[in-house]
Design an enzyme around this catalytic site. Structure first.
Site, PDB file in Angstrom:
ATOM      1  N   THR A 111       0.815  -1.220   0.000  1.00 56.52           N
ATOM      2  CA  THR A 111       0.000   0.000   0.000  1.00 56.52           C
ATOM      3  C   THR A 111       0.847   1.269   0.000  1.00 56.52           C
ATOM      4  O   THR A 111       0.342   2.358  -0.268  1.00 56.52           O
ATOM      5  CB  THR A 111      -0.896   0.039   1.254  1.00 56.52           C
ATOM      6  OG1 THR A 111      -0.037   0.095   2.405  1.00 56.52           O
ATOM      7  CG2 THR A 111      -1.792  -1.173   1.340  1.00 56.52           C
ATOM      8  N   ASP A 153      15.066   0.666  -4.852  1.00 54.87           N
ATOM      9  CA  ASP A 153      14.880   0.799  -3.404  1.00 54.87           C
ATOM     10  C   ASP A 153      16.188   1.278  -2.780  1.00 54.87           C
ATOM     11  O   ASP A 153      17.176   0.532  -2.728  1.00 54.87           O
ATOM     12  CB  ASP A 153      14.451  -0.542  -2.802  1.00 54.87           C
ATOM     13  CG  ASP A 153      14.060  -0.397  -1.340  1.00 54.87           C
ATOM     14  OD1 ASP A 153      14.885   0.116  -0.554  1.00 54.87           O
ATOM     15  OD2 ASP A 153      12.932  -0.771  -0.979  1.00 54.87           O
ATOM     16  N   ASP A 207      17.597  -0.751   0.280  1.00 56.79           N
ATOM     17  CA  ASP A 207      18.096  -2.070  -0.112  1.00 56.79           C
ATOM     18  C   ASP A 207      19.426  -1.955  -0.856  1.00 56.79           C
ATOM     19  O   ASP A 207      20.337  -2.757  -0.651  1.00 56.79           O
ATOM     20  CB  ASP A 207      17.068  -2.798  -0.993  1.00 56.79           C
ATOM     21  CG  ASP A 207      15.927  -3.390  -0.165  1.00 56.79           C
ATOM     22  OD1 ASP A 207      16.073  -3.481   1.067  1.00 56.79           O
ATOM     23  OD2 ASP A 207      14.897  -3.745  -0.766  1.00 56.79           O
TER      24      ASP A 207
END
Ligand code: PRP
Ligand code: URA
Length: 207
Positions: A106, A198, A201
């Site tokens: 979400t 990301d 990451d």
């Protein structure tokens, strides 16, 4: 909303290295520090200074030194990749931490940790978070900072999406945002396009 797009060639060069999917964690970390030094320098351009005189070996020299309390607030975890750079520039800065995590589907940011210095009312607060995508994390971070008494907050980011900028502008039209770029938008997974993937990451090798 005041958005400052930092066009310096060294900033743009570092941004491209961060975007490049071949850049591994070691180079990614070094480059994140390099770009953050330059962005934080821009973001702190309006710091107040006080006149001072020092003695050089030859005689007195007039100058200015930074006056005022500076607080830097990395948004965990990716914001930590910008922190060393800011502390290199402002070694005396106080540091607050905000832990925010986007839900993977979400993209709603949940708040899991806060540790902020006291007395933020007269401080220059620099929130650092490399990615501003939907804007949910930035909004939550700003809300926590203002609730803690901050009045003068600016944000340094490395990539922002127009959607996130609009959201922040709607609620915090006076907050200055410093970024090298405003990207095209978000994809269906709510990642910035073209973005850099990301950030957390890639910084920590947790892909
Ligand atoms: C990333 C990034 C921002 C946020 C931006 O963090 O560092 O905090 O996403 O997205 P938004 O504008 O849609 O809120 P993430 O939640 O992935 O956590 P991490 O730093 O621990 O990787
Ligand atoms: N967080 C990231 O690290 N990258 C994005 O593109 C969006 C949010």
């Amino acid at each position: 909303m005041p958005v400052h797009v930092v066009q310096h060639p060294l900033v743009q060069d570092a941004l491209l290295t961060l975007r490049d999917s071949r850049t591994g964690p070691e180079e990614f970390r070094r480059t994140a520090t390099r770009i953050s030094v330059l962005l934080a320098t821009e973001a702190m351009r309006d710091l107040p200074t006080a006149d001072r005189v020092v003695e050089t070996p030859i005689g007195p020299a007039q100058g200015r030194s930074v006056a005022g309390d500076i607080v830097v607030v990395p948004v965990l975890r990716a914001g930590l990749g910008m922190l060393d750079a800011v502390l290199e520039l402002i070694p005396g800065a106080r540091v607050g931490h905000l832990g925010l995590q986007r839900d993977e589907t979400t993209a709603v940011a949940s708040h899991y940790y806060s540790k902020l210095p006291r007395g933020l009312g007269d401080s220059y607060v620099l929130m650092i978070d490399p990615m501003l995508a939907t804007g949910g994390s930035a909004l939550t971070g700003l809300e926590l900072l203002y609730r803690a008494g901050a009045r003068n907050v600016r944000i340094a980011c490395i990539v922002v999406a127009p959607e996130g900028l609009s959201l922040v502008e709607q609620y915090y039209p006076d907050v200055h945002i410093y970024t090298p770029v405003i990207d095209e938008g978000l994809n269906t997974g709510l990642f910035i396009v073209p973005g850099l993937g990301d950030f957390g990451d890639r910084l920590y090798g947790t892909l």
